[in-house]
Design an enzyme around this catalytic site. Sequence first.
Site, PDB file in Angstrom:
ATOM      1  N   ASP A  21       0.885  -1.254   0.001  1.00 46.13           N
ATOM      2  CA  ASP A  21      -0.110  -0.489   0.186  1.00 46.13           C
ATOM      3  C   ASP A  21       1.230   1.431   0.079  1.00 46.13           C
ATOM      4  O   ASP A  21       1.661   0.913   0.706  1.00 46.13           O
ATOM      5  CB  ASP A  21      -0.888  -0.013   1.292  1.00 46.13           C
ATOM      6  CG  ASP A  21      -2.468   1.126   0.834  1.00 46.13           C
ATOM      7  OD1 ASP A  21      -2.442   1.416   0.023  1.00 46.13           O
ATOM      8  OD2 ASP A  21      -2.386   1.420   2.510  1.00 46.13           O
ATOM      9  N   ASN A  69     -11.366  -2.936  -5.140  1.00 42.61           N
ATOM     10  CA  ASN A  69     -10.157  -1.939  -5.897  1.00 42.61           C
ATOM     11  C   ASN A  69     -10.932  -1.759  -7.566  1.00 42.61           C
ATOM     12  O   ASN A  69     -10.524  -0.187  -8.339  1.00 42.61           O
ATOM     13  CB  ASN A  69      -8.913  -2.316  -6.333  1.00 42.61           C
ATOM     14  CG  ASN A  69      -8.609  -1.832  -5.119  1.00 42.61           C
ATOM     15  OD1 ASN A  69      -6.573  -3.172  -4.509  1.00 42.61           O
ATOM     16  ND2 ASN A  69      -7.964  -1.421  -4.174  1.00 42.61           N
TER      17      ASN A  69
HETATM   18  C1  IPE Z   1      -5.551  -2.774   0.182  1.00 44.79           C
HETATM   19  O1  IPE Z   1      -4.989  -1.748  -0.670  1.00 44.79           O
HETATM   20  C2  IPE Z   1      -5.082  -3.585  -1.287  1.00 44.79           C
HETATM   21  C3  IPE Z   1      -4.156  -3.540  -1.744  1.00 44.79           C
HETATM   22  C4  IPE Z   1      -3.123  -3.111  -1.716  1.00 44.79           C
HETATM   23  C5  IPE Z   1      -4.028  -4.421  -3.163  1.00 44.79           C
HETATM   24  P1  IPE Z   1      -5.843   0.265  -0.347  1.00 44.79           P
HETATM   25  O2  IPE Z   1      -5.479   1.102  -0.484  1.00 44.79           O
HETATM   26  O3  IPE Z   1      -6.879  -0.548  -1.110  1.00 44.79           O
HETATM   27  O4  IPE Z   1      -6.872  -0.329   1.044  1.00 44.79           O
HETATM   28  P2  IPE Z   1      -7.780   1.048   1.975  1.00 44.79           P
HETATM   29  O5  IPE Z   1      -9.383   1.097   1.021  1.00 44.79           O
HETATM   30  O6  IPE Z   1      -6.575   1.872   2.421  1.00 44.79           O
HETATM   31  O7  IPE Z   1      -8.476   0.049   3.020  1.00 44.79           O
HETATM   32  C1  IPE Z   2      -1.702   0.314  -3.401  1.00 40.95           C
HETATM   33  O1  IPE Z   2      -1.356   1.854  -3.333  1.00 40.95           O
HETATM   34  C2  IPE Z   2      -1.886  -0.242  -4.308  1.00 40.95           C
HETATM   35  C3  IPE Z   2      -3.613  -1.333  -4.957  1.00 40.95           C
HETATM   36  C4  IPE Z   2      -3.975  -0.730  -3.904  1.00 40.95           C
HETATM   37  C5  IPE Z   2      -4.142  -1.714  -5.881  1.00 40.95           C
HETATM   38  P1  IPE Z   2      -2.196   2.856  -2.930  1.00 40.95           P
HETATM   39  O2  IPE Z   2      -3.144   3.157  -4.093  1.00 40.95           O
HETATM   40  O3  IPE Z   2      -3.623   2.175  -1.916  1.00 40.95           O
HETATM   41  O4  IPE Z   2      -2.215   4.117  -2.567  1.00 40.95           O
HETATM   42  P2  IPE Z   2      -2.446   4.736  -1.625  1.00 40.95           P
HETATM   43  O5  IPE Z   2      -2.978   4.134  -0.575  1.00 40.95           O
HETATM   44  O6  IPE Z   2      -3.787   5.340  -2.505  1.00 40.95           O
HETATM   45  O7  IPE Z   2      -1.192   5.701  -1.411  1.00 40.95           O
HETATM   46 MG    MG Z   3      -4.249   2.687  -0.586  1.00 43.23          MG
END
Ligand code: IPE
Ligand code: IPE
Ligand code: MG
Length: 243
Positions: A21, A69
């Site tokens: 993340d 997602n």
């Molecule tokens: C969790 O990250 C899912 C992945 C890393 C694939 P998110 O960014 O989707 O999680 P939330 O929405 O902050 O809980």
């Molecule tokens: C994790 O990074 C990747 C996926 C969930 C696919 P994020 O895209 O959630 O990055 P932040 O949390 O918005 O910084």
């Molecule tokens: Mg995220």
Amino acid sequence: MSSPIVPEERVLPRHIAIVMDGNGRWARKRMLPRVAGHARGLEAVRRVVRACAERGIAYLTLFAFSSENWKRPEQEVHFLMDLFMTALKQELTQMHDNQICLRVVGDMAGLEAGLHETIRQAEEMTAGNTRMVLTVCVDYGGKWDIVQALQKMTQENPDPSLFTQERLASHLAMAYAPDPDLFIRTGGEQRISNFLLWQLAYTELYFTDVFWPDFDTATLDQAIAAFQSRERRFGRISEQLTA
Ligand code: IPE
Ligand code: IPE
Ligand code: MG
């Protein structure tokens, strides 16, 4: 009587599961579009796969795209799917040369046919590799996993008196792997976000503020060291572990 001497062995986690993340925030900090963070995140994936294989980790599981997602802007979802497809094709030979067995798990009903085929070919090519099992969770959700396992268990035998934890676990998408020993989440949030719900029951949890694109071997080793300093009791008391 003196207390038993605890051997100073540094046990490695057999299975590490990571919520990658912080890609979006990594990019925002640099005034770049979110997708630039995802692209850089791929480099961190390469690093962690190599490092875990070198350290003798048997199973590495990466959360790449959650069931939730899909709610992101269409453009970002497209970018992530394209990046996954490109990465699979680009990295396959090297993964195979490094004796890594690739598995992709998740619902994946919404994935394009071409991506399904690329995944199938990659899994088939690397199926016999034994150095490390790399699982990439795509369109994965812990709740989805439990329900699909329940459906399979019911199809096998609908009698609820025969439902057991062991039978349900044997139908989970990652039944081929032991439950994770170490869970790592980058990006500063301290939550599971519907990752491996059932399998994390006794996993050691490690959270770091490092954004995923900045994740390196030093961060990995800090997480492993933290794991090694924990006492896993599984409901017992300390004295029982050293007796
Ligand atoms: C969790 O990250 C899912 C992945 C890393 C694939 P998110 O960014 O989707 O999680 P939330 O929405 O902050 O809980
Ligand atoms: C994790 O990074 C990747 C996926 C969930 C696919 P994020 O895209 O959630 O990055 P932040 O949390 O918005 O910084
Ligand atoms: Mg995220």
